[in-house]
Design an enzyme around this catalytic site. Structure first.
Site, PDB file in Angstrom:
ATOM      1  N   ASN A 340       0.842  -1.201   0.000  1.00 15.26           N
ATOM      2  CA  ASN A 340       0.000   0.000   0.000  1.00 15.26           C
ATOM      3  C   ASN A 340       0.876   1.250   0.000  1.00 15.26           C
ATOM      4  O   ASN A 340       0.786   2.103   0.880  1.00 15.26           O
ATOM      5  CB  ASN A 340      -0.942  -0.003   1.202  1.00 15.26           C
ATOM      6  CG  ASN A 340      -2.204   0.813   0.946  1.00 15.26           C
ATOM      7  OD1 ASN A 340      -2.307   1.539  -0.038  1.00 15.26           O
ATOM      8  ND2 ASN A 340      -3.161   0.705   1.853  1.00 15.26           N
ATOM      9  N   HIS A 371      -8.631   3.290   8.834  1.00 16.09           N
ATOM     10  CA  HIS A 371      -9.099   1.947   8.523  1.00 16.09           C
ATOM     11  C   HIS A 371     -10.457   1.638   9.154  1.00 16.09           C
ATOM     12  O   HIS A 371     -11.241   0.883   8.578  1.00 16.09           O
ATOM     13  CB  HIS A 371      -8.084   0.905   9.016  1.00 16.09           C
ATOM     14  CG  HIS A 371      -6.953   0.684   8.072  1.00 16.09           C
ATOM     15  ND1 HIS A 371      -5.784   1.406   8.146  1.00 16.09           N
ATOM     16  CD2 HIS A 371      -6.810  -0.159   7.028  1.00 16.09           C
ATOM     17  CE1 HIS A 371      -4.961   1.010   7.188  1.00 16.09           C
ATOM     18  NE2 HIS A 371      -5.564   0.056   6.495  1.00 16.09           N
TER      19      HIS A 371
END
Length: 513
Positions: A340, A371
């Site tokens: 990522n 998240h």
């Protein structure tokens, strides 16, 4: 705002296909939208290239197609993207030079957090592909743009780093430019994040005018000359990852055995290897999504970053994962920064470089909130923070003793390769189980072996450093020359590449989903 699969907001036109394949309708719609984006990307690159049409036309096409795909995939949940982006635009326009970027950061993160909480309440533990995915990417876009505008419009240029000067935006985008950046069709589903100046250079065609290394001579190919071959190569990798995602769990290491009596009846070594196998296979779905997204962006002509020293074009601007770096790295630092990658850069530029104190802690906190609020995320980031700090100390103090010969280097890299594989799955399996007690039971079944080893090494090296500072322990001068590995670069490096390397331990603190 219904998140349960039975209340999925996207189109139901493909329900027969979902029934035939056995896949949920949300996954079918997502795949179809990405395939449509891929198909449309080729004519967009040729028929609506900067040489043939103006920037405004490209902005309109990007926005309209992006909105249509979003409505097809997520239905009226698109209003969350509209609400978050338009309110943030008002803050950018009227928030003032001191607080506009702060307002955007707080509002966009708060809006995303509320959606995370709502989903967690009404679809706890579910994996429905809903609007929170695009919201996470849009939050990155909004916050990065807000700080870039603050740097370009209001901040003293003398105090900016070279990276911040390069990313600074001098003028507020008009509404069309802004919506195009938020909704461009080849990045709306899964991103990855791209920064506003890079996107604008793609739209107006200036991205292809990158300077070449001064050592290069001769005639250069146009960056898009062999682009279709590159896209095909990335699609082949995507297909392989997709096949691995579908086939491997049924052949070996089925994840449903995790946290069951069958798993707990295994020996310690078997449990450790089973978690390693499950997590290795689980990464394939992220490889699939990110490699497909990279191919779609490249097909549209987006992703060129520069020429290398040989004059070859590099199409890695939208590459979000280095699979080789993740799977074959010999350090936790490289392992994490290969995953990522755009989120790592976002956290560095928006959080680490801006936080007045406790920069690394701020990075972990922001990534966790970004998240969501499942306990497993915070277990992962807490464990990752401890292991990252300990890994730095181990590398700093142990590595020099293994640099005396090629044999010693090989032994060191073999050990660190195995340790990195085990650390990676140990840190990240809470992302799979999510619940706190499930995470605790899993760690207990592994006797918290990595927590204990990491804590002991952290205490030992911290104690040694403390004694060293007091002059009680003196390092052997003969090892000083090998205690300065060439991978260590000052955190005050000025170029973008150097800044990324020097702060990689910051972005690497975060194992992003």
């Amino acid at each position: 705002m219904a998140f349960k699969s039975e209340f999925y907001g996207g189109s139901t036109l493909l329900t027969p296909l979902a029934t035939a394949t056995g896949l949920p309708i949300d996954q079918i719609n997502f795949l179809v939208c990405q395939l449509l984006a891929l198909i449309l990307a080729f004519p967009f690159r040729s028929l609506f290239s900067p040489e043939k049409v103006g920037a405004n036309t490209r902005h309109v096409v990007e926005t309209l197609v992006g909105v249509i795909l979003t409505v097809f995939c997520f239905g009226m949940q698109i209003w969350h993207l509209m609400a978050q982006s338009l309110v943030s635009y008002v803050f950018l326009a009227y928030g003032g030079k001191k607080h506009s970027h702060t307002f955007v950061f707080l509002f966009s993160m708060l809006y995303l957090s509320i959606c995370h909480i709502y989903r967690q309440v009404y679809d706890y533990g579910g994996y429905t592909l809903d609007i929170t995915g695009p919201l996470m990417i849009q939050t990155q876009k909004l916050t990065s743009l807000a700080f870039a505008l603050h740097d370009g419009r209001f901040k003293d240029q003398a105090v900016l780093s070279n990276d911040q000067k390069e990313q600074a935006v001098k003028k507020l985008p008009n509404l069309l430019q802004f919506l195009s950046y938020m909704f461009y069709f080849h990045g709306i589903m899964v991103g990855p994040l791209t920064f506003y100046n890079d996107y604008l250079a793609f739209i107006d065609g200036s991205s292809f005018s990158k300077p070449v290394n001064s050592n290069e001579c001769g005639t250069l190919k146009h960056p898009a000359t062999d682009l279709n071959k590159l896209v095909l190569k990335k699609l082949i990798i995507t297909t392989a990852c997709g096949m691995g995602m579908i086939i491997l769990p049924s052949i070996c290491f089925p994840p449903e055995i995790i946290n069951t009596p069958e798993y707990y009846n295994m020996t310690f070594l078997s449990r450790m290897l089973y978690v390693l196998g499950v997590m290795t296979i689980a990464k394939h779905k992220y490889y699939f999504a990110w490699k497909l997204a990279d191919a779609v962006n490249n097909a549209a002509g987006f992703g060129f970053s520069a020429y290398d020293s040989l004059g070859n074009p590099k199409w890695d601007l939208t590459d979000n994962v280095d699979i080789r770096g993740v799977e074959l790295s010999t350090s936790l630092k490289i392992n994490i920064e290969s995953w990522n990658k755009k989120t790592t850069i976002w956290l560095r530029r928006v959080v680490y470089d801006r936080a007045p104190f406790a920069n690394t802690l701020a990075v972990f906190a922001c990534s966790a909130f970004w998240h969501g609020f499942y306990p497993g995320y915070y277990v992962t980031f807490g464990t990752g923070a401890l292991m990252t700090v300990a890994a730095r100390q181990v590398r700093r103090h142990i590595r020099p003793w293994f640099q005396q010969s090629q044999t010693h280097i090989f032994v060191y890299e073999a050990i660190t390769f195995i340790a990195t594989r085990l650390a990676n799955c140990y840190i990240c399996f809470p992302f799979l189980v999510l619940e706190f007690y499930a995470c605790f039971n899993m760690y207990r079944s592994l006797y918290f072996y990595y927590h204990i080893a990491t804590s002991l090494s952290f205490l030992f090296f911290s104690f040694s450093l403390d004694l060293n500072k007091k002059g009680i322990i003196k390092r052997n001068d003969s090892t000083n020359y090998i205690n300065k590995p060439n991978h260590v670069i000052s955190s005050k490096s000025t170029s973008l590449t150097e800044s990324k390397q020097s702060n990689s331990s910051i972005g690497s603190d975060v194992k992003s989903e």
